[in-house]
Design an enzyme around this catalytic site. Structure first.
Site, short mmCIF file in Angstrom:
data_model
loop_
_atom_site.label_atom_id
_atom_site.label_comp_id
_atom_site.label_asym_id
_atom_site.label_seq_id
_atom_site.Cartn_x
_atom_site.Cartn_y
_atom_site.Cartn_z
N SER A 56 94.77 20.49 40.78
CA SER A 56 93.37 20.05 40.92
C SER A 56 93.27 19.10 42.10
O SER A 56 93.85 18.00 42.07
CB SER A 56 92.91 19.35 39.65
OG SER A 56 91.74 18.59 39.95
N ASP B 213 87.28 20.89 40.98
CA ASP B 213 86.49 20.30 39.89
C ASP B 213 85.13 19.85 40.41
O ASP B 213 85.03 18.84 41.12
CB ASP B 213 87.24 19.10 39.30
CG ASP B 213 88.38 19.53 38.41
OD1 ASP B 213 88.15 20.34 37.49
OD2 ASP B 213 89.52 19.06 38.64
N MET C 205 81.65 18.29 39.57
CA MET C 205 80.96 17.47 38.55
C MET C 205 79.64 16.98 39.11
O MET C 205 79.57 16.59 40.28
CB MET C 205 81.83 16.28 38.16
CG MET C 205 83.22 16.66 37.69
SD MET C 205 84.11 15.23 37.06
CE MET C 205 85.77 15.91 36.89
N HIS D 122 85.81 25.06 38.83
CA HIS D 122 85.51 24.61 37.46
C HIS D 122 84.19 23.86 37.50
O HIS D 122 84.12 22.72 37.97
CB HIS D 122 86.67 23.70 36.99
CG HIS D 122 86.49 23.15 35.62
ND1 HIS D 122 87.33 22.17 35.11
CD2 HIS D 122 85.60 23.41 34.63
CE1 HIS D 122 86.97 21.86 33.88
NE2 HIS D 122 85.91 22.59 33.57
N MET E 36 81.54 21.77 36.08
CA MET E 36 81.13 20.82 35.02
C MET E 36 79.74 20.33 35.40
O MET E 36 79.55 19.17 35.80
CB MET E 36 82.16 19.69 34.92
CG MET E 36 83.47 20.16 34.28
SD MET E 36 84.86 19.05 34.60
CE MET E 36 85.34 19.63 36.22
N GLY F 196 85.61 15.08 33.00
CA GLY F 196 84.96 13.98 33.71
C GLY F 196 85.90 13.22 34.64
O GLY F 196 85.47 12.79 35.70
N PHE F 197 87.16 13.09 34.25
CA PHE F 197 88.06 12.27 35.06
C PHE F 197 89.47 12.83 35.03
O PHE F 197 89.91 13.34 33.98
CB PHE F 197 88.07 10.82 34.54
CG PHE F 197 86.71 10.18 34.61
CD1 PHE F 197 86.29 9.55 35.77
CD2 PHE F 197 85.86 10.24 33.52
CE1 PHE F 197 85.02 9.00 35.86
CE2 PHE F 197 84.58 9.69 33.60
CZ PHE F 197 84.16 9.06 34.76
N GLY G 297 93.67 12.10 35.37
CA GLY G 297 94.56 11.01 34.99
C GLY G 297 94.47 10.59 33.53
O GLY G 297 95.01 9.54 33.16
N GLY H 51 93.90 19.21 31.75
CA GLY H 51 93.78 17.81 31.33
C GLY H 51 95.08 17.25 30.79
O GLY H 51 95.57 17.68 29.75
N GLY H 52 95.66 16.31 31.54
CA GLY H 52 96.87 15.64 31.07
C GLY H 52 98.09 16.52 31.00
O GLY H 52 98.99 16.27 30.20
N GLY I 15 96.45 17.74 37.83
CA GLY I 15 95.89 16.82 38.82
C GLY I 15 96.92 15.78 39.17
O GLY I 15 97.71 15.93 40.10
C1 DX5 Z 1 88.85 16.84 34.24
C2 DX5 Z 1 89.14 17.91 35.27
C3 DX5 Z 1 90.60 18.15 35.45
C4 DX5 Z 1 91.37 16.95 35.92
C5 DX5 Z 1 92.84 17.21 35.77
O1 DX5 Z 1 87.51 16.83 33.93
O2 DX5 Z 1 88.56 19.13 34.87
O3 DX5 Z 1 90.83 19.28 36.27
O4 DX5 Z 1 91.04 16.57 37.20
O5 DX5 Z 1 93.53 16.04 36.10
P1 DX5 Z 1 94.83 15.59 35.29
O6 DX5 Z 1 95.81 16.69 35.38
O7 DX5 Z 1 95.24 14.34 36.03
O8 DX5 Z 1 94.40 15.31 33.87
ZN ZN Z 2 89.16 21.03 35.88
#
Ligand code: DX5
Ligand code: ZN
Length: 234
Positions: free
Chosen positions: A10, A37, A39, A68, A70, A146-147, A149, A180-181, A201
Protein backbone atom coordinates in the site's frame (compact mmCIF):
# COMPACT_ATOMS: atom_id res chain seq x y z
CA UNK A 1 -2.63 -26.93 -5.73
CA UNK A 2 -0.15 -24.54 -4.15
CA UNK A 3 -0.22 -20.99 -5.47
CA UNK A 4 2.10 -18.39 -3.96
CA UNK A 5 0.42 -15.41 -2.30
CA UNK A 6 0.59 -12.06 -4.00
CA UNK A 7 1.78 -9.07 -2.01
CA UNK A 8 0.04 -5.76 -2.65
CA UNK A 9 2.10 -3.00 -1.00
CA UNK A 10 0.00 0.00 0.00
CA UNK A 11 1.63 3.20 -1.16
CA UNK A 12 -0.14 5.05 1.65
CA UNK A 13 2.90 4.07 3.71
CA UNK A 14 5.44 4.87 0.97
CA UNK A 15 7.73 7.88 0.79
CA UNK A 16 5.73 10.34 -1.32
CA UNK A 17 8.87 12.40 -1.93
CA UNK A 18 10.52 9.39 -3.56
CA UNK A 19 7.69 7.23 -4.86
CA UNK A 20 9.65 6.16 -7.91
CA UNK A 21 12.31 4.49 -5.74
CA UNK A 22 9.71 2.77 -3.57
CA UNK A 23 7.85 1.45 -6.62
CA UNK A 24 11.11 0.20 -8.14
CA UNK A 25 11.95 -1.59 -4.88
CA UNK A 26 8.65 -3.47 -4.73
CA UNK A 27 8.83 -4.28 -8.45
CA UNK A 28 12.24 -5.88 -7.96
CA UNK A 29 11.01 -7.78 -4.91
CA UNK A 30 8.14 -9.33 -6.87
CA UNK A 31 5.08 -7.37 -5.73
CA UNK A 32 1.88 -8.59 -7.36
CA UNK A 33 0.17 -5.22 -7.59
CA UNK A 34 0.23 -1.70 -6.16
CA UNK A 35 -2.50 -1.05 -3.58
CA UNK A 36 -3.86 2.50 -3.80
CA UNK A 37 -5.90 3.62 -0.78
CA UNK A 38 -8.41 6.27 -1.76
CA UNK A 39 -10.07 7.96 1.24
CA UNK A 40 -12.54 10.82 1.05
CA UNK A 41 -12.86 12.15 4.60
CA UNK A 42 -16.52 11.00 4.66
CA UNK A 43 -16.65 7.21 4.45
CA UNK A 44 -13.51 7.21 6.61
CA UNK A 45 -12.14 10.10 8.67
CA UNK A 46 -8.91 10.35 6.67
CA UNK A 47 -8.22 12.00 3.32
CA UNK A 48 -5.52 10.52 1.09
CA UNK A 49 -5.01 10.31 -2.67
CA UNK A 50 -7.06 10.23 -5.83
CA UNK A 51 -7.18 10.45 -9.60
CA UNK A 52 -4.15 12.67 -10.37
CA UNK A 53 -1.75 10.43 -8.48
CA UNK A 54 -3.23 7.22 -9.92
CA UNK A 55 -2.87 8.62 -13.45
CA UNK A 56 0.85 9.21 -13.04
CA UNK A 57 1.49 6.05 -11.08
CA UNK A 58 -0.23 3.78 -13.59
CA UNK A 59 2.03 5.14 -16.33
CA UNK A 60 5.17 4.75 -14.23
CA UNK A 61 4.98 0.99 -13.65
CA UNK A 62 3.70 -2.17 -15.28
CA UNK A 63 2.40 -3.46 -11.94
CA UNK A 64 -1.39 -3.61 -11.82
CA UNK A 65 -3.10 -0.75 -9.98
CA UNK A 66 -5.33 -2.12 -7.22
CA UNK A 67 -7.61 0.73 -6.18
CA UNK A 68 -9.30 0.48 -2.78
CA UNK A 69 -12.14 2.99 -2.70
CA UNK A 70 -12.96 4.07 0.85
CA UNK A 71 -15.39 6.69 -0.36
CA UNK A 72 -19.07 7.45 0.21
CA UNK A 73 -20.12 7.65 -3.46
CA UNK A 74 -18.29 4.93 -5.41
CA UNK A 75 -20.97 4.64 -8.12
CA UNK A 76 -20.29 8.20 -9.19
CA UNK A 77 -16.51 7.95 -9.07
CA UNK A 78 -15.76 4.45 -10.45
CA UNK A 79 -15.44 5.83 -14.03
CA UNK A 80 -12.85 8.39 -12.87
CA UNK A 81 -10.60 5.64 -11.52
CA UNK A 82 -11.13 3.42 -14.56
CA UNK A 83 -9.98 6.30 -16.77
CA UNK A 84 -7.00 6.97 -14.51
CA UNK A 85 -5.62 3.45 -15.04
CA UNK A 86 -7.11 1.18 -12.37
CA UNK A 87 -6.79 -2.56 -13.05
CA UNK A 88 -8.93 -3.64 -10.12
CA UNK A 89 -11.40 -1.56 -8.14
CA UNK A 90 -12.68 -2.40 -4.67
CA UNK A 91 -15.88 -0.88 -3.30
CA UNK A 92 -17.12 -1.14 0.27
CA UNK A 93 -20.41 -2.92 0.93
CA UNK A 94 -21.10 -0.41 3.73
CA UNK A 95 -21.14 2.49 1.27
CA UNK A 96 -23.84 0.93 -0.91
CA UNK A 97 -27.31 -0.58 -0.69
CA UNK A 98 -27.68 -4.10 -2.13
CA UNK A 99 -28.91 -2.87 -5.53
CA UNK A 100 -26.14 -0.28 -5.68
CA UNK A 101 -23.54 -2.91 -4.82
CA UNK A 102 -24.79 -5.06 -7.70
CA UNK A 103 -24.65 -2.02 -10.03
CA UNK A 104 -21.18 -1.03 -8.86
CA UNK A 105 -19.76 -4.51 -9.48
CA UNK A 106 -21.39 -4.64 -12.93
CA UNK A 107 -20.06 -1.17 -13.79
CA UNK A 108 -16.50 -2.08 -12.79
CA UNK A 109 -16.58 -5.26 -14.85
CA UNK A 110 -18.17 -3.60 -17.87
CA UNK A 111 -15.35 -1.06 -17.72
CA UNK A 112 -12.81 -3.85 -18.20
CA UNK A 113 -11.51 -3.78 -14.60
CA UNK A 114 -11.47 -6.57 -12.07
CA UNK A 115 -14.20 -6.06 -9.49
CA UNK A 116 -13.76 -6.45 -5.76
CA UNK A 117 -15.94 -5.75 -2.75
CA UNK A 118 -14.89 -5.27 0.84
CA UNK A 119 -16.28 -5.56 4.33
CA UNK A 120 -15.11 -3.67 7.40
CA UNK A 121 -14.26 -5.69 10.53
CA UNK A 122 -17.77 -5.32 11.99
CA UNK A 123 -19.64 -6.23 8.80
CA UNK A 124 -20.60 -9.88 8.26
CA UNK A 125 -19.37 -11.47 5.02
CA UNK A 126 -22.97 -12.45 4.20
CA UNK A 127 -23.62 -8.94 2.83
CA UNK A 128 -21.40 -9.92 -0.11
CA UNK A 129 -23.45 -12.97 -1.07
CA UNK A 130 -25.60 -11.15 -3.68
CA UNK A 131 -22.47 -10.32 -5.70
CA UNK A 132 -20.02 -13.04 -4.65
CA UNK A 133 -20.31 -15.04 -7.87
CA UNK A 134 -19.54 -11.89 -9.90
CA UNK A 135 -16.48 -10.81 -7.95
CA UNK A 136 -12.88 -11.22 -9.04
CA UNK A 137 -11.72 -10.49 -5.50
CA UNK A 138 -13.09 -10.12 -1.98
CA UNK A 139 -11.31 -7.80 0.46
CA UNK A 140 -11.52 -8.61 4.14
CA UNK A 141 -10.49 -5.62 6.25
CA UNK A 142 -8.46 -6.68 9.26
CA UNK A 143 -8.36 -3.16 10.72
CA UNK A 144 -10.94 -0.35 10.71
CA UNK A 145 -10.31 1.39 7.38
CA UNK A 146 -8.84 4.86 7.61
CA UNK A 147 -5.21 4.62 8.65
CA UNK A 148 -2.12 2.55 8.01
CA UNK A 149 0.05 1.23 10.82
CA UNK A 150 -2.78 -0.23 12.94
CA UNK A 151 -2.66 -3.63 14.63
CA UNK A 152 -4.28 -6.64 12.98
CA UNK A 153 -7.64 -7.48 14.56
CA UNK A 154 -7.28 -11.03 15.87
CA UNK A 155 -9.85 -13.41 14.47
CA UNK A 156 -10.06 -11.69 11.06
CA UNK A 157 -8.72 -14.92 9.57
CA UNK A 158 -12.07 -16.48 10.53
CA UNK A 159 -13.78 -14.20 8.01
CA UNK A 160 -11.32 -15.32 5.34
CA UNK A 161 -12.31 -18.92 5.98
CA UNK A 162 -16.00 -17.95 5.83
CA UNK A 163 -15.58 -16.39 2.39
CA UNK A 164 -13.64 -19.41 1.13
CA UNK A 165 -16.51 -21.65 2.27
CA UNK A 166 -19.23 -19.37 0.85
CA UNK A 167 -17.46 -19.16 -2.51
CA UNK A 168 -17.00 -22.92 -2.64
CA UNK A 169 -20.69 -23.43 -1.94
CA UNK A 170 -21.54 -21.10 -4.83
CA UNK A 171 -19.00 -22.72 -7.16
CA UNK A 172 -16.91 -19.57 -7.60
CA UNK A 173 -13.35 -18.76 -6.58
CA UNK A 174 -12.66 -15.05 -6.19
CA UNK A 175 -9.22 -14.08 -4.95
CA UNK A 176 -9.30 -13.28 -1.25
CA UNK A 177 -7.39 -10.22 -0.15
CA UNK A 178 -6.71 -9.11 3.42
CA UNK A 179 -5.82 -5.55 4.38
CA UNK A 180 -4.64 -4.10 7.67
CA UNK A 181 -1.82 -4.94 10.05
CA UNK A 182 -0.35 -7.66 7.85
CA UNK A 183 3.32 -8.50 8.41
CA UNK A 184 5.48 -11.56 9.05
CA UNK A 185 3.60 -12.36 12.26
CA UNK A 186 0.06 -12.11 10.90
CA UNK A 187 0.48 -13.12 7.24
CA UNK A 188 0.66 -16.85 8.14
CA UNK A 189 -2.71 -16.66 9.94
CA UNK A 190 -4.60 -15.31 6.95
CA UNK A 191 -2.64 -17.32 4.38
CA UNK A 192 -3.47 -20.54 6.20
CA UNK A 193 -7.14 -19.52 6.18
CA UNK A 194 -7.10 -19.08 2.40
CA UNK A 195 -5.98 -15.52 1.66
CA UNK A 196 -4.46 -15.06 -1.80
CA UNK A 197 -3.47 -11.38 -1.76
CA UNK A 198 -1.94 -9.58 1.22
CA UNK A 199 -1.95 -5.79 1.46
CA UNK A 200 1.08 -4.49 3.35
CA UNK A 201 1.62 -0.86 4.23
CA UNK A 202 3.94 -0.32 7.13
CA UNK A 203 5.35 -3.85 7.10
CA UNK A 204 6.93 -3.07 3.73
CA UNK A 205 7.47 0.67 3.45
CA UNK A 206 8.41 1.44 7.06
CA UNK A 207 11.13 -1.21 6.83
CA UNK A 208 14.71 -0.21 6.14
CA UNK A 209 14.75 -2.50 3.11
CA UNK A 210 11.21 -2.62 1.63
CA UNK A 211 12.12 -5.32 -0.87
CA UNK A 212 13.53 -7.65 1.79
CA UNK A 213 10.52 -6.96 4.02
CA UNK A 214 8.13 -7.82 1.17
CA UNK A 215 9.91 -11.11 0.50
CA UNK A 216 9.90 -11.99 4.21
CA UNK A 217 6.12 -11.55 4.40
CA UNK A 218 5.61 -13.56 1.21
CA UNK A 219 7.82 -16.40 2.47
CA UNK A 220 6.06 -16.56 5.84
CA UNK A 221 2.67 -16.60 4.11
CA UNK A 222 3.67 -19.22 1.53
CA UNK A 223 5.04 -21.55 4.21
CA UNK A 224 1.73 -21.34 6.09
CA UNK A 225 -0.22 -21.91 2.90
CA UNK A 226 1.79 -25.03 2.04
CA UNK A 227 1.26 -26.39 5.57
CA UNK A 228 -2.48 -25.71 5.43
CA UNK A 229 -2.80 -27.45 2.05
CA UNK A 230 -0.81 -30.43 3.27
CA UNK A 231 -2.99 -30.66 6.40
CA UNK A 232 -6.12 -30.59 4.22
CA UNK A 233 -4.62 -33.28 1.96
CA UNK A 234 -4.73 -31.04 -1.13
C1 DX5 B 1 -6.41 1.08 5.77
C2 DX5 B 1 -5.89 0.84 4.36
C3 DX5 B 1 -4.75 -0.10 4.33
C4 DX5 B 1 -3.54 0.35 5.11
C5 DX5 B 1 -2.59 -0.80 5.25
O1 DX5 B 1 -7.60 1.77 5.72
O2 DX5 B 1 -6.92 0.30 3.56
O3 DX5 B 1 -4.42 -0.45 3.00
O4 DX5 B 1 -2.93 1.45 4.55
O5 DX5 B 1 -1.53 -0.39 6.08
P1 DX5 B 1 -0.89 -1.38 7.15
O6 DX5 B 1 -0.41 -2.57 6.42
O7 DX5 B 1 0.21 -0.54 7.73
O8 DX5 B 1 -1.96 -1.72 8.15
ZN1 ZN C 1 -6.42 -0.61 1.59
Amino acid sequence: MFQPVKIAPSILSANFMDLRADIAAIERAGAGMVHVDVMDGHFVPNLTMGVPLLKQLSKATDLPMDVHLMIANPLEQIPWFVDAGADSITVHAEALGVDELVRAVALIRQSGCRAAASVKPGTPVEVLLPVLADLDMVLIMSVEPGFSGQSYIRGSEGKVAQVVAAARALGCAPLIQVDGGIGVETAPLVAAAGADVLVCGNAVFAAEDPGAALRAVAEAADAARRDALAAAGE
